[in-house]
Every structure is written in C-alpha cells, then in structure tokens.
Write an enzyme that holds these catalytic residues in place. Structure first.
Site, PDB file in Angstrom:
ATOM      1  N   LYS A 155       0.863  -1.187   0.000  1.00  0.00           N
ATOM      2  CA  LYS A 155       0.000   0.000   0.000  1.00  0.00           C
ATOM      3  C   LYS A 155       0.898   1.235   0.000  1.00  0.00           C
ATOM      4  CE  LYS A 155      -4.244   1.252   2.410  1.00  0.00           C
ATOM      5  NZ  LYS A 155      -4.822   1.220   3.753  1.00  0.00           N
TER       6      LYS A 155
HETATM    7  C1  E4P Z   1      -8.075   1.930   3.905  1.00  0.00           C
HETATM    8  O1  E4P Z   1      -7.358   1.565   3.019  1.00  0.00           O
HETATM    9  C2  E4P Z   1      -7.910   3.251   4.543  1.00  0.00           C
HETATM   10  O2  E4P Z   1      -6.654   3.364   5.107  1.00  0.00           O
HETATM   11  C3  E4P Z   1      -8.993   3.475   5.541  1.00  0.00           C
HETATM   12  O3  E4P Z   1     -10.221   3.044   4.980  1.00  0.00           O
HETATM   13  C4  E4P Z   1      -9.090   4.899   6.028  1.00  0.00           C
HETATM   14  O4  E4P Z   1     -10.237   5.033   6.807  1.00  0.00           O
HETATM   15  P1  E4P Z   1     -10.483   6.280   7.795  1.00  0.00           P
HETATM   16  O5  E4P Z   1     -10.723   7.488   6.964  1.00  0.00           O
HETATM   17  O6  E4P Z   1     -11.687   5.880   8.583  1.00  0.00           O
HETATM   18  O7  E4P Z   1      -9.251   6.414   8.633  1.00  0.00           O
END
Ligand code: E4P
Length: 222
Positions: free
Chosen positions: A85
């Site tokens: 990622k």
């Molecule tokens: C997933 O890949 C993201 O990091 C995550 O959904 C972010 O979510 P948040 O905005 O609730 O922190």
C-alpha cells in the site's frame, strides 16, 4: 463487490474472517498504532494475513521511492503475496511503477478525486483506494467521487480495481455497491451493522419458538 475488513485488530479480523464473506484486509499505520505496542509488527501482519487468507494490504511509511521499495522488499520477504500500500505522492507513483515492473501488486492510498485515481491507474496501480468518509467529513460528497471514478473506469475500461475506503456507515457500503466499486474495505463495526436487521432477529425468534411449540405438541402425543 467484494468486502474487505479495514482493521489491524486480530480479534475483529478473526471474527470477520470466520463468517466467510471477507475476501481481504487492509491495514494502515493509524490502525496498527491502535494495537498493543508490545506486539511485533511482522508477527501481527503475518497473523492478520493467515486469519484472512486473502488479499492483505500493508502500507509503507517511507516518503521516498527507494525507502518505499526497501520496505516493500521487507514486507514481501514476510509473505510474497502481500499487496504493498503506497501513498499517492510523486515518490509513491515512481514506486508503484517499479513494483508493477516486478509484478508486485500495489494499492495506492489517500486518493480523494477521480483524477488522482486515474493517475495512480496510469502509474500501474493494481488497486486504487478512494477515501469517501474523509471527504464527507469536510462537507464534500465522497460517494460522488466513487460514482465519477466508476464512470471513468467503465468508459476507458481501466484495469485497476477500485476500492471504496474510509467507509463510515452501512449506507456507504450500499451506495458503493450500487456505484459499481469493485471492493469496499469496511471497518469491523460497520460490517456488523450491515448484517443486522430487526426483522431477521424477530423472524428467527418466532421460528425457534414455533419449532419448540411443535416439538412440545408432538411430545404430548407420544
Ligand atoms: C483503507 O485503506 C484506509 O486506510 C482506511 O479506509 C481509512 O479510513 P479512515 O478514513 O476511517 O481512517
């Protein structure tokens, strides 16, 4: 639309995975930071991956291309099927292209507009993660960003998978599915909320009560 669990909590992930409808897990540094600091990150990530047995996105924290690639190598040495990622910054795009040349899957994160998603796809991203909840948080329509991205993907037949991320509610899940997102990565709490319906609970209670009544009636005849 596939469902991933957006968590770094092993208890949540194990329970969600045990229900049989989860195809993957996404983590990020903030989710990992919520967990017990005594846990070894590599061990935790491996336990998470084993629990889900599917897609596992692990995020790098370097902000330069070489650092991201070094981290990717380390994560891949833990388990070769990892998805790396990578944040949507210029150095990240170069890392995505380098990893794509090595056939390593990438998930480009922190995307807030269809243009950013389009750029990430053109850099060779396997997955593009659009953060809709954080857009809603600043009074911008996050679901519209997902709808626009899906429209562009359909028009140009782009191959990257669209992950709807930063999901806050069951309605987000519903609307992302209607919009045509390929995947939604959903917090454990929202997955549980999405399963619940009072008529399901009431219906089961009635079926069980009627079954008992029937058994009692049969027993009284015996
Ligand atoms: C997933 O890949 C993201 O990091 C995550 O959904 C972010 O979510 P948040 O905005 O609730 O922190």
């Amino acid at each position: 639309m596939q469902l991933y669990v957006d968590s770094a909590n092993l208890t949540e992930i194990r329970h969600a995975a045990s229900l049989g409808f989860i195809s993957g897990v996404t983590t990020n540094p903030s989710l990992l930071a919520k967990e017990d600091p005594s846990l070894d990150i590599k061990t935790l990530i491996l336990d998470i991956h084993k629990s889900v047995g599917g897609h596992t996105s692990v995020e790098v924290v370097s902000t330069d291309t070489d650092g991201m690639l070094r981290e990717a190598d380390e994560i891949l040495s833990w388990f070769p099927e990892a998805t790396i990622k990578i944040p949507f910054i210029p150095a990240g795009l170069a890392a995505v292209r380098a990893l794509e040349r090595q056939d390593v899957p990438t998930n480009v994160t922190l995307l807030f507009t269809p243009n950013q998603a389009l750029i990430a796809a053109n850099a060779g991203a396997t997955y593009v993660s659009l953060f809709l909840g954080r857009l809603d948080d600043i009074s911008t329509d996050g679901l519209q960003a997902v709808r626009d991205t899906v429209e562009i993907w359909d028009m140009h037949e782009l191959e990257s998978f669209i992950i709807a991320a930063s999901i806050r509610t069951p309605i987000h899940v519903l609307e992302c599915a209607k919009a045509g997102a390929h995947i939604a990565t959903v917090p454990y709490k929202v997955l549980m909320q999405s399963m619940k319906h009072p008529l399901t609970d009431a219906g089961l209670a009635a079926f069980l009560a009627d079954n008992e009544k029937m058994n009692a009636a049969k027993a009284s005849l015996a």
